[in-house]
Design a protein around this motif. Sequence first.
Motif, short mmCIF file in Angstrom:
data_model
loop_
_atom_site.label_atom_id
_atom_site.label_comp_id
_atom_site.label_asym_id
_atom_site.label_seq_id
_atom_site.Cartn_x
_atom_site.Cartn_y
_atom_site.Cartn_z
N PRO A 1 0.84 -1.21 0.00
CA PRO A 1 0.00 0.00 0.00
C PRO A 1 0.87 1.26 0.00
CG PRO A 1 -0.03 -1.07 2.15
CD PRO A 1 0.67 -2.00 1.24
N CYS B 1 -4.70 6.28 0.18
CA CYS B 1 -3.99 5.01 0.29
C CYS B 1 -4.42 4.15 -0.90
CB CYS B 1 -4.32 4.31 1.61
SG CYS B 1 -3.47 2.73 1.83
N ALA C 1 -4.04 0.39 -2.98
CA ALA C 1 -3.66 -1.02 -3.04
C ALA C 1 -3.89 -1.49 -4.47
CB ALA C 1 -4.48 -1.85 -2.07
N ILE D 1 -9.91 -1.28 2.43
CA ILE D 1 -8.95 -0.40 3.10
C ILE D 1 -9.61 0.25 4.30
CG2 ILE D 1 -7.52 1.68 2.88
CD1 ILE D 1 -7.06 0.98 -0.02
N SER E 1 -8.42 4.64 -1.42
CA SER E 1 -9.27 5.19 -0.35
C SER E 1 -8.78 6.59 0.00
CB SER E 1 -9.22 4.29 0.88
OG SER E 1 -10.02 4.81 1.92
N CYS F 1 -2.80 3.03 7.23
CA CYS F 1 -3.66 2.48 6.19
C CYS F 1 -3.56 0.96 6.27
CB CYS F 1 -3.22 3.00 4.82
SG CYS F 1 -3.88 2.08 3.42
N VAL G 1 -4.77 -2.73 4.85
CA VAL G 1 -5.35 -3.39 3.69
C VAL G 1 -5.81 -4.79 4.10
CG1 VAL G 1 -4.90 -4.25 1.36
CG2 VAL G 1 -3.86 -2.10 2.13
N GLN H 1 -0.09 -3.24 5.82
CA GLN H 1 -0.40 -1.86 6.15
C GLN H 1 0.77 -0.94 5.85
OE1 GLN H 1 -1.28 -2.30 10.34
NE2 GLN H 1 0.80 -1.79 10.94
#
Length: 428
Positions: free
Chosen positions: A136, A155, A157, A166, A193, A210, A212, A221
């Motif tokens: 991320p 953030c 992914a 997220i 997000s 953040c 995930v 994260q």
Amino acid sequence: MANAGCGSLATILFLFTFQAALLQGAAQIPVVSQNLVTDNVSVVEGEMAIISCRVKDNDDSVIQLLNPNRQTIYFRDMRPLKDARFQLVNFSDNELRVSLSNVSLSDEGRYVCQLYTDPPQEAYADITVLVPPGNPIIDARDEVLSEGNETEMTCTAMSSKPAAAIRWLKGDKELPGKPKVELTYDRMYTVTSRLTFTVNKEDDGVPVVCIVDHPAVKDFQAQKYLEVQYKPEVKIMVEFPQGLTREGENLELTCQAKGKPQPQRVNWVKVDDDVPSHAVITGADLYIENLNKSYNGTYRCVAANSLGESYDDYVLYVYDALTTTPTPTTATTFITSSSLHPEASQDSRAGEGAPRTVDHAVIGGVVAVVVFAMLCLLIVLGRYFARHKGTYFTHEAKGADDAADADTAIINAEGGHTNSDEKKEYYI
């Protein structure tokens, strides 16, 4: 070798013929899987999947496994399909178990377990290939924040299957974000997000995380620490004296200022007046010697940085100097209210103009002693006179009252003592 080749060709022709018969029978009769069971499989890309075809109460019927294109992977314990990634794990009358190594997205689909019964039975195992997202990435709109301002973070992914979820944490508090999901050309998902929030000075140094969530990974994260600038916080500390400030004493104050950036300038002022001329200001310290009541007022410490200024106030009230009471020279001791309550001497104004009073208990005790002494004296005198009570005779003649004059009474009285009556008199 010719015989082996002929044998293999005969086996393949038999399988194709048998499969055609099964397909024809399946088209005519509905398939009801009562004895044949299998399971769906989820596997991370690059790892190994296990496919298991199990039979309950098998009557020696043949089990085979087909791929999504209905090509035979295993017929009993033989593997007609030339894919070495498929390997036999277990074969018995009740189970055919096959492993598939180094799974890729192309292996995803529905696999078929077949049982050669009358009618034939089928059970389906769906293989789902999971693709974990990349690391991320957090992007912040503002690197340095100011207290009370709003900021935004994103953030991302990338390239996952299925789409990741997220979540956001600021410190230990979860904050809601706004997700956006995009499907790429290779059937992958990219999730972004967006988080918007307002910062305060308590957020300085707090991590924003953040997180995930994806079935292919755990504890995935990224985090970013907040850097928040804020105005100074100012507090005045009294170094001396610890109690009341009185005339003739000294006063020492220290100004504590904290901010981000750190305040470079600290000033002392007196509200609505000037700071006493002989006051000493050294950096954040204020020192005043020999206090008197003309110094009464509000003293203010002001600290400033690039975001603004703040202040704190100290109200000075100078009390009268402490005075000592001379020791009495007489034997009589009078108890005053100030001696009964020594704490009243902390404020010199509390006892001004108050007259000294005599303890009434002492006076009452003296009076009681005097009264008791007088009663004792009366009792002693009474007992004394009672003991000295006597009896004696008078020389008055009986009938002297009948004499014509006093001389005659005296003459008649002489010698008449024998006939006189006994009389008693009391002298007090």
